[in-house]
Design a protein around this motif. Sequence first.
Motif, mmCIF file in Angstrom:
data_model
loop_
_atom_site.group_PDB
_atom_site.id
_atom_site.type_symbol
_atom_site.label_atom_id
_atom_site.label_comp_id
_atom_site.label_asym_id
_atom_site.label_seq_id
_atom_site.Cartn_x
_atom_site.Cartn_y
_atom_site.Cartn_z
ATOM 1 N N ILE A 124 48.483 36.112 31.439
ATOM 2 C CA ILE A 124 47.290 35.850 30.895
ATOM 3 C C ILE A 124 47.187 36.283 29.405
ATOM 4 O O ILE A 124 47.481 37.255 28.968
ATOM 5 C CB ILE A 124 46.043 36.563 31.522
ATOM 6 N N ILE A 125 46.911 34.976 28.555
ATOM 7 C CA ILE A 125 46.557 35.222 27.084
ATOM 8 C C ILE A 125 45.007 35.320 27.030
ATOM 9 O O ILE A 125 44.613 34.313 27.395
ATOM 10 C CB ILE A 125 47.353 34.294 26.371
ATOM 11 N N PHE A 126 44.525 35.966 26.469
ATOM 12 C CA PHE A 126 42.971 35.893 26.222
ATOM 13 C C PHE A 126 42.546 36.572 25.108
ATOM 14 O O PHE A 126 43.099 37.226 24.465
ATOM 15 C CB PHE A 126 42.474 36.753 27.497
ATOM 16 N N VAL A 127 41.244 35.961 24.718
ATOM 17 C CA VAL A 127 40.497 36.413 23.594
ATOM 18 C C VAL A 127 39.638 37.359 24.223
ATOM 19 O O VAL A 127 38.573 36.907 24.821
ATOM 20 C CB VAL A 127 39.687 35.216 22.929
ATOM 21 N N PRO A 128 39.631 38.827 23.757
ATOM 22 C CA PRO A 128 38.641 39.694 24.224
ATOM 23 C C PRO A 128 37.113 39.404 23.947
ATOM 24 O O PRO A 128 36.951 38.672 22.874
ATOM 25 C CB PRO A 128 39.149 41.115 23.712
ATOM 26 N N VAL A 129 36.473 39.657 25.052
ATOM 27 C CA VAL A 129 34.859 39.460 24.922
ATOM 28 C C VAL A 129 34.364 40.809 24.562
ATOM 29 O O VAL A 129 34.798 41.866 25.297
ATOM 30 C CB VAL A 129 34.325 38.853 26.021
ATOM 31 N N ASP A 130 33.449 41.182 23.808
ATOM 32 C CA ASP A 130 32.889 42.194 23.405
ATOM 33 C C ASP A 130 32.380 42.997 24.692
ATOM 34 O O ASP A 130 31.926 42.397 25.563
ATOM 35 C CB ASP A 130 31.351 41.978 22.604
ATOM 36 N N ASN A 131 32.852 44.300 25.002
ATOM 37 C CA ASN A 131 32.436 45.224 26.089
ATOM 38 C C ASN A 131 33.233 44.638 27.482
ATOM 39 O O ASN A 131 32.573 44.976 28.309
ATOM 40 C CB ASN A 131 30.811 45.072 26.496
ATOM 41 N N GLY A 132 34.335 43.963 27.158
ATOM 42 C CA GLY A 132 35.090 43.380 28.641
ATOM 43 C C GLY A 132 36.346 44.279 28.713
ATOM 44 O O GLY A 132 37.088 43.852 29.690
ATOM 45 N N GLN A 133 36.368 45.656 28.431
ATOM 46 C CA GLN A 133 37.426 46.422 28.706
ATOM 47 C C GLN A 133 37.794 46.457 30.169
ATOM 48 O O GLN A 133 38.808 46.291 30.414
ATOM 49 C CB GLN A 133 37.420 47.780 27.928
#
Lengths: 337, 337
Positions: A124-133
Amino acid sequence: MATVSMQDIADRLGVSKGTVSLVLSGKARNKRVSKALCEKIIRTAREMDYQPNEIARSLRTGVTKTIGVVVTDISNEFFGRFTFHIQEQAKKYGYTVITTNTNESLDEFDDLITILLNKRVDGIIFVPVDNGQDIALRISNNRIPMVQIDRYYPEFKANYIGVNNYKASAEATEALISLGCRRIAVICYDINLNALTERRNGCSDALKRNGLYEPGLIINVDYENQEEEITQAIMDLNNNPLKVDAIFFCSRRICITGIKYMYQAGIKIPGDMQILCFDNIDSFRIANVPINYIEQPIREMGEKAVDLLIEQINGSDEVSRCVFDAAINIVRPSGMR
Amino acid sequence: MATVSMQDIADRLGVSKGTVSLVLSGKARNKRVSKALCEKIIRTAREMDYQPNEIARSLRTGVTKTIGVVVTDISNEFFGRFTFHIQEQAKKYGYTVITTNTNESLDEFDDLITILLNKRVDGIIFVPVDNGQDIALRISNNRIPMVQIDRYYPEFKANYIGVNNYKASAEATEALISLGCRRIAVICYDINLNALTERRNGCSDALKRNGLYEPGLIINVDYENQEEEITQAIMDLNNNPLKVDAIFFCSRRICITGIKYMYQAGIKIPGDMQILCFDNIDSFRIANVPINYIEQPIREMGEKAVDLLIEQINGSDEVSRCVFDAAINIVRPSGMR
DNA sequence: ATGAAAGCGCTAACAG
DNA sequence: CTGTTAGCGCTTTCAT
């Protein structure tokens, strides 16, 4: 007309399914099946228009040859290009790509990761979303390779591809200053992930070093109703008794919205206001006002993201954070106004 | 740590795999499994962090809940948006999307369709590539529902979503004429599919009706090296002794390339040349030169494409060609120059 | 109300 | 060289 399977070929030829599999997956030549049979099988497969069922193959092998890509919004030119280069590179490795959009929503991010994991993507290649750790953590708990792009979760030990946001922003700000700008505002999303905080900080620090820092000019807007907030912010800046002479837009969408409003409001670029945008936009080339911008090497980043991911899929467990240099493009080489 | 299956849950609880399946797929309540057992199974599934294996499910059911989308180039703003709305709509139906790019190449188109078919997608939405009828035929031979977007193969009886290219182009051309333009050129790809031929013809016919048609001003460029050919075309038009006063660009990429070159060449818009573009570009809003454009209702088209496809997947066999109206936006309401 | 078992199409280990 | 067989994890029919 019903789809033909290896069994069908085997039946027709009076051989076993196993042999057909061996031949059709190219593992026959290794001193196994006879040349004659090989050819016969291949010929009949063609005649019967056999198409391998990748679902069955995946179930058996545990490999889907598919990677999941999670971006903020693929209709955004930046992510559209990023995704394009990811796809083209993945194609070279024989991988297919499932793309999805979070729209910066934590819930959507959560759902998407679940879906991708259940579909058993290989990476998976992803752009982190705020608070998504925690959501990202689920990926690694499942032992699925991953690469973060554009941003990263600091406490999270995982691959990352991005640019030197801080340095580029600071240098570009210094450039604005040397163009003569003295009151520089920043408009950014209120997202607490490095890509954005570094841009804000790079700019603030450069301003501080030059004794030009003013907290009130650093404005953060909400992704959801950015249109209104950006418009409002510019309106406020414009009415500010101490005239602002430059705005640093931290992302392309902010910049486009901002410029549109500035036209409406009759603010002249660069006469009344200088502009700096984090990201180059195709349209800048057809906008004949001078727009300073910072440009990320999207293609290289996309390709590298795939290279890295594939290495991981192939067993590597080195974690790397890859930071590319963004290019700074200042349109006006000398004084303005 | 290894992934947990229904069997694992069944073993832990001393029940059968079948019962677990029944419960976890929600088919339990239909007067089957007891409420107590139901809850126990659901609880243990959560405890053990069970994640359904969609691959296995797909193999068994023959349904992947995945659709394939084949566009020309997802980094192109038009297709990026189209794809975005397709994805968001597919999400509503519980479908995932595999996206791919042909780059207008027949070979790539062929490969991509093969891959999508082998991955057993439930349906395909695609942008036809010139001369690719036989490839598209393979989709229907496999009884996979499909929807063509942007263009269609005329002899091919299949769903299609697009706009009234001819009418919009003709009307926009008439509008240019009534603005006073007399020598109007057209720059288009040399692709023989309706979306483009209709644009050329709509424009030509409008010119003919007004006695302004000149074959030499209809220029077709090759997709592969469009940059050079477009630049060359404009150079030629500019050197044309009989001054051309407007250019109709048949697609956004052609337009962007064209405008960039016009700036370089010092051609003033609209002073020297009026511009009409088939497609709206975000950037137009920040380009403060007047650009006339034709705008397609991308969102509606994307959503409709998915709606149509899902209907087919659910068993409908009606074939429909859906033509939306494009909006014409003429920037200068009255005479110029 | 629940268990047992077959089978989706494929690969791979083992037998002959 | 080629056949046989056992699953991969799930759904679903048929017994019980």
